[in-house]
Write a protein that holds these residues in place. Structure first.
Motif, PDB file in Angstrom:
ATOM      1  N   THR A   1       0.820  -1.221   0.000  1.00  0.00           N
ATOM      2  CA  THR A   1       0.000   0.000   0.000  1.00  0.00           C
ATOM      3  C   THR A   1       0.857   1.275   0.000  1.00  0.00           C
ATOM      4  N   SER A   2       2.131   1.166   0.391  1.00  0.00           N
ATOM      5  CA  SER A   2       3.023   2.348   0.555  1.00  0.00           C
ATOM      6  C   SER A   2       2.422   3.369   1.493  1.00  0.00           C
ATOM      7  N   SER A   3       1.622   2.917   2.455  1.00  0.00           N
ATOM      8  CA  SER A   3       0.996   3.886   3.356  1.00  0.00           C
ATOM      9  C   SER A   3       0.916   3.346   4.784  1.00  0.00           C
ATOM     10  N   SER A   4       1.601   4.050   5.703  1.00  0.00           N
ATOM     11  CA  SER A   4       1.516   3.644   7.120  1.00  0.00           C
ATOM     12  C   SER A   4       0.097   3.848   7.610  1.00  0.00           C
TER      13      SER A   4
ATOM     14  N   LEU B   1      11.063   2.794  -3.784  1.00  0.00           N
ATOM     15  CA  LEU B   1      11.685   3.122  -2.495  1.00  0.00           C
ATOM     16  C   LEU B   1      10.630   3.477  -1.451  1.00  0.00           C
ATOM     17  N   ASP B   2       9.505   4.031  -1.917  1.00  0.00           N
ATOM     18  CA  ASP B   2       8.415   4.362  -0.990  1.00  0.00           C
ATOM     19  C   ASP B   2       7.870   3.070  -0.364  1.00  0.00           C
ATOM     20  N   MET B   3       7.714   2.038  -1.202  1.00  0.00           N
ATOM     21  CA  MET B   3       7.213   0.758  -0.681  1.00  0.00           C
ATOM     22  C   MET B   3       8.158   0.230   0.406  1.00  0.00           C
ATOM     23  N   CYS B   4       9.468   0.312   0.099  1.00  0.00           N
ATOM     24  CA  CYS B   4      10.453  -0.229   1.054  1.00  0.00           C
ATOM     25  C   CYS B   4      10.470   0.601   2.345  1.00  0.00           C
ATOM     26  N   ARG B   5      10.472   1.941   2.219  1.00  0.00           N
ATOM     27  CA  ARG B   5      10.603   2.738   3.455  1.00  0.00           C
ATOM     28  C   ARG B   5       9.344   2.658   4.310  1.00  0.00           C
ATOM     29  N   THR B   6       8.182   2.425   3.670  1.00  0.00           N
ATOM     30  CA  THR B   6       6.952   2.311   4.462  1.00  0.00           C
ATOM     31  C   THR B   6       7.007   1.060   5.355  1.00  0.00           C
ATOM     32  N   VAL B   7       7.611  -0.026   4.829  1.00  0.00           N
ATOM     33  CA  VAL B   7       7.765  -1.238   5.657  1.00  0.00           C
ATOM     34  C   VAL B   7       8.553  -0.892   6.921  1.00  0.00           C
ATOM     35  N   VAL B   8       9.644  -0.147   6.718  1.00  0.00           N
ATOM     36  CA  VAL B   8      10.501   0.204   7.856  1.00  0.00           C
ATOM     37  C   VAL B   8       9.738   1.092   8.852  1.00  0.00           C
ATOM     38  N   ASN B   9       8.967   2.039   8.329  1.00  0.00           N
ATOM     39  CA  ASN B   9       8.176   2.916   9.210  1.00  0.00           C
ATOM     40  C   ASN B   9       7.218   2.097  10.077  1.00  0.00           C
ATOM     41  N   VAL B  10       6.532   1.147   9.426  1.00  0.00           N
ATOM     42  CA  VAL B  10       5.492   0.389  10.131  1.00  0.00           C
ATOM     43  C   VAL B  10       6.105  -0.599  11.132  1.00  0.00           C
TER      44      VAL B  10
ATOM     45  N   GLY C   1       7.055  15.398   9.935  1.00  0.00           N
ATOM     46  CA  GLY C   1       6.013  16.156   9.238  1.00  0.00           C
ATOM     47  C   GLY C   1       5.461  15.459   8.008  1.00  0.00           C
ATOM     48  N   THR C   2       6.023  14.280   7.684  1.00  0.00           N
ATOM     49  CA  THR C   2       5.555  13.572   6.483  1.00  0.00           C
ATOM     50  C   THR C   2       4.239  12.857   6.775  1.00  0.00           C
ATOM     51  N   ALA C   3       3.261  13.029   5.889  1.00  0.00           N
ATOM     52  CA  ALA C   3       1.977  12.350   6.096  1.00  0.00           C
ATOM     53  C   ALA C   3       2.129  10.863   5.784  1.00  0.00           C
ATOM     54  N   ALA C   4       1.279  10.047   6.461  1.00  0.00           N
ATOM     55  CA  ALA C   4       1.409   8.584   6.339  1.00  0.00           C
ATOM     56  C   ALA C   4       0.716   8.051   5.087  1.00  0.00           C
ATOM     57  N   VAL C   5       0.962   8.695   3.973  1.00  0.00           N
ATOM     58  CA  VAL C   5       0.339   8.271   2.712  1.00  0.00           C
ATOM     59  C   VAL C   5       1.424   8.114   1.641  1.00  0.00           C
ATOM     60  N   PRO C   6       1.104   7.453   0.528  1.00  0.00           N
ATOM     61  CA  PRO C   6       2.157   7.195  -0.463  1.00  0.00           C
ATOM     62  C   PRO C   6       2.809   8.448  -1.036  1.00  0.00           C
ATOM     63  N   GLY C   7       4.135   8.389  -1.123  1.00  0.00           N
ATOM     64  CA  GLY C   7       4.875   9.400  -1.895  1.00  0.00           C
ATOM     65  C   GLY C   7       5.149  10.742  -1.253  1.00  0.00           C
ATOM     66  N   VAL C   8       4.686  10.971  -0.050  1.00  0.00           N
ATOM     67  CA  VAL C   8       4.853  12.318   0.518  1.00  0.00           C
ATOM     68  C   VAL C   8       6.305  12.599   0.927  1.00  0.00           C
ATOM     69  N   GLY C   9       7.013  11.528   1.307  1.00  0.00           N
ATOM     70  CA  GLY C   9       8.392  11.687   1.766  1.00  0.00           C
ATOM     71  C   GLY C   9       9.247  12.482   0.802  1.00  0.00           C
ATOM     72  N   ILE C  10       9.040  12.266  -0.480  1.00  0.00           N
ATOM     73  CA  ILE C  10       9.889  12.947  -1.478  1.00  0.00           C
ATOM     74  C   ILE C  10       9.513  14.427  -1.608  1.00  0.00           C
TER      75      ILE C  10
ATOM     76  N   ASN D   1       6.549   8.656  13.612  1.00  0.00           N
ATOM     77  CA  ASN D   1       7.741   7.809  13.606  1.00  0.00           C
ATOM     78  C   ASN D   1       7.996   7.279  12.204  1.00  0.00           C
ATOM     79  N   MET D   2       8.812   7.992  11.444  1.00  0.00           N
ATOM     80  CA  MET D   2       9.071   7.587  10.059  1.00  0.00           C
ATOM     81  C   MET D   2      10.571   7.405   9.878  1.00  0.00           C
ATOM     82  N   ASP D   3      11.103   6.366  10.509  1.00  0.00           N
ATOM     83  CA  ASP D   3      12.550   6.151  10.438  1.00  0.00           C
ATOM     84  C   ASP D   3      13.009   5.812   9.023  1.00  0.00           C
TER      85      ASP D   3
HETATM   86  N1  ASP Z   1       4.679   6.315   2.331  1.00  0.00           N
HETATM   87  C1  ASP Z   1       5.304   6.612   3.590  1.00  0.00           C
HETATM   88  C2  ASP Z   1       4.410   6.149   4.725  1.00  0.00           C
HETATM   89  O1  ASP Z   1       3.205   6.146   4.602  1.00  0.00           O
HETATM   90  C3  ASP Z   1       5.605   8.077   3.748  1.00  0.00           C
HETATM   91  C4  ASP Z   1       6.674   8.476   2.734  1.00  0.00           C
HETATM   92  O2  ASP Z   1       7.864   8.283   3.039  1.00  0.00           O
HETATM   93  O3  ASP Z   1       6.339   8.935   1.657  1.00  0.00           O
HETATM   94  O4  ASP Z   1       4.908   5.771   5.759  1.00  0.00           O
END
Ligand code: ASP
Length: 238
Positions: free
Chosen positions: A97-100, A210-219, A174-183, A133-135
């Motif tokens: 989902t790429s979304s925490s 990379l969004d898919m991968c980093r979301t796994v780490v966040n969750v 400050g990044t929202a927990a939705v796809p793609g905001v990190g960039i 918490n978006m490590d």
């Molecule tokens: N997709 C990430 C999340 O929901 C946020 C991001 O890094 O874009 O955790």
């Protein structure tokens, strides 16, 4: 009621503008990459995305397995392998989902039912973690800032690198927990160390993966935190 309607109208309008911009984005990215390739007459830049992506993924792996294992084993007194196995399904959902935020209900259920976290802990820590918490995102933003500094030939001093670290942590909060905001939030970090913010366009081609991968780490980080806090609560109540 008129005030609520007014703000709802602004929200709808903003969402429409973002949707239009997102539809245009692929063409814009194509154009900027094409013009850069034409100017530099080399594919070096595109090729550089491969080691960049590998660097981000390896960093995420080291962090998600290494740091979290240490926290689970030493701080929460748990067996990391057992706990990681129980987190697998949530990690797959986060990846797809790429979304925490979208994964959050499943994260809470798993924390309570599989990982033995008390409901009052999980219902506080997981939603808070999903937001701040978006490590994985912080790691991605840090590596991206250094990568773009290299692309633009900007020599970051130690002070500049420290700024990147601090800003990446703040920006990831400050990044929202939705796809793609990190960039998008990455632009904030770039501006703080004088890297042209339009540089994010170079990273866009690999951003989804990379969004898919980093979301796994966040969750996974959220679940590990909830286990740790739960352990602390248990110790206090004994
Ligand atoms: N997709 C990430 C999340 O929901 C946020 C991001 O890094 O874009 O955790």
């Amino acid at each position: 009621e008129p005030v609520i309607k007014f703000f709802e109208g602004i929200t709808d309008m903003t969402i429409q503008i973002v949707i239009m911009a997102m539809r245009l984005a692929p063409y814009g990215v194509f154009a900027i990459i094409a013009s850069t390739l034409a100017q530099t007459q080399s594919t070096e830049l595109l090729m550089a995305l491969i080691p960049f992506s590998i660097c981000v993924v390896v960093g995420l792996l080291v962090h998600v397995i290494g740091t979290n294992s240490l926290v689970l084993y030493f701080l929460a007194k748990r067996n990391p392998i057992d706990n990681f196995k129980k987190m697998k399904a949530v990690a797959i959902t986060a990846f797809s989902t790429s979304s925490s935020g979208a994964t959050m209900p499943f994260t809470m259920k798993t924390a309570e039912q599989e990982l033995g976290v008390k409901k009052d802990v999980s219902s506080f820590v997981i939603p808070l973690g999903a937001t701040i918490n978006m490590d994985g995102t912080a790691l991605f933003q840090g590596v991206s800032a250094l990568f773009l500094a290299n692309i633009y030939g900007i020599d970051l001093t130690i002070g500049g690198q420290l700024t990147v670290i601090v800003m990446a942590v703040m920006a990831s909060i400050g990044t929202a927990a939705v796809p793609g905001v990190g960039i998008v939030i990455l632009t904030m970090i770039l501006v703080s160390v004088n890297i042209p913010p339009e540089g994010i366009l170079f990273i866009l081609p690999v951003n989804n993966l990379l969004d898919m991968c980093r979301t796994v780490v966040n969750v996974v980080g959220d679940m590990v935190c909830s286990i740790y806090i739960n352990h602390g609560e248990e110790k206090v109540s004994k």
